[in-house]
Design an enzyme around this catalytic site. Structure first.
Site: not given
Length: 291
Positions: A183, A196
């Site tokens: 990400s 995350y």
């Protein structure tokens, strides 16, 4: 799709939320673009078998469809999104290849071997492993991240990659490929997605380290790092206001679509990337990074 069509879709996705993780694609309006009609396969993955975790929806669905267009048989793994998974299975089969949908929680180590065993039983081989499943739980207050949340985030996003890759490795051979979903948050951070982002940073390092470890076997390991993409995870985790603004802080001023990520996964799975390993492809609307 044309840029003006994508921009129009961005404006239409207003103020919607869902109350479960990782979210249901069938309940999104407009539905994400998972199959770009302008992407035409050319047999780059003919005769290959791919396994895509989180393949029922979002980026996973788009990747599974693109692989099918390129001639691969595709297995998808999903948590409990049966309606989305069945649609994805039908979409894959619509391109004349075989599909397998497995309802398994990849965060649990005891599920990894049965997943791989079912893929081998169904297709007789495995050539491409896409570790894509993920969850996120926004917390503006770092002190609000509980041990249970931390554990669930790491078990789903990171530990599952270890479990599945270890189970798959005996079946992978020279010129086969492992592709992990990282990400943009691994590179620029995210103040409300600290746990995350930490998993995604670990995934990036895992990709580089595993690539070095497996290079003598001829197995390539790479990653894709998406930016803000219109997947079920967005309405399932953010407020209406954040859903509306999603992607508007990128230079392109819009969110991306799953179909805009899929060609990168095809590239990393095919012979086109035969001299590429340990790398990350960034698909983030111009959200440039310097590290």
């Amino acid at each position: 799709m044309r840029e003006e069509e994508l921009e129009q879709m961005h404006q239409q996705a207003r103020g919607q939320t869902q109350d479960q993780q990782p979210g249901i694609e069938a309940e999104m309006h407009p539905e994400p673009v998972y199959d770009d009609p302008e992407y035409v396969g050319s047999g780059k993955l003919k005769g290959k078998v791919a396994l895509v975790t989180g393949g029922d929806s979002g980026i996973g669905r788009a990747v599974a469809i693109a692989y099918a267009k390129e001639g691969a048989n595709v297995a998808i793994v999903y948590l409990n999104e049966g309606r989305d998974a069945e649609k994805t299975k039908q979409l894959i089969e619509g391109y004349g290849v075989k599909a397998l949908a497995l309802a398994k929680d990849v965060s649990q180590p005891e599920n990894a071997q049965p997943i791989i065993d079912q893929v081998i039983q169904e297709f007789g081989q495995l050539n491409i492993l896409v570790n894509n499943a993920g969850k996120q739980f926004p917390q503006d207050d770092f002190l609000a991240i509980t041990p249970d949340q931390l554990k669930e985030t790491f078990e789903t996003n990171l530990f599952s990659m270890f479990y599945l890759t270890q189970a798959a490795l005996p079946h992978l051979n020279k010129e086969d490929s492992i592709i992990n979903t990282s990400s943009v948050t691994a590179y620029r951070g995210a103040p409300s997605l600290i746990d995350y982002s930490a998993t995604k940073g670990a995934i990036t390092t895992l990709t580089r380290s595993l690539a070095s470890n497996l290079i003598e076997k001829g197995i390539r390991v790479n990653a894709v790092a998406p930016g803000p993409i219109w997947t079920p995870l967005i309405p399932a985790t953010f407020t209406k206001e954040k859903v509306e603004a999603h992607g508007e802080d990128t230079p392109m001023k819009r969110r991306g679509q799953p179909s805009e990520n899929a060609p990168a996964y095809v590239y990393l799975a095919s012979r086109d990337s035969s001299y590429v390993t340990g790398q990350t492809i960034h698909i983030n609307g111009g959200d440039y990074i310097t590290s």
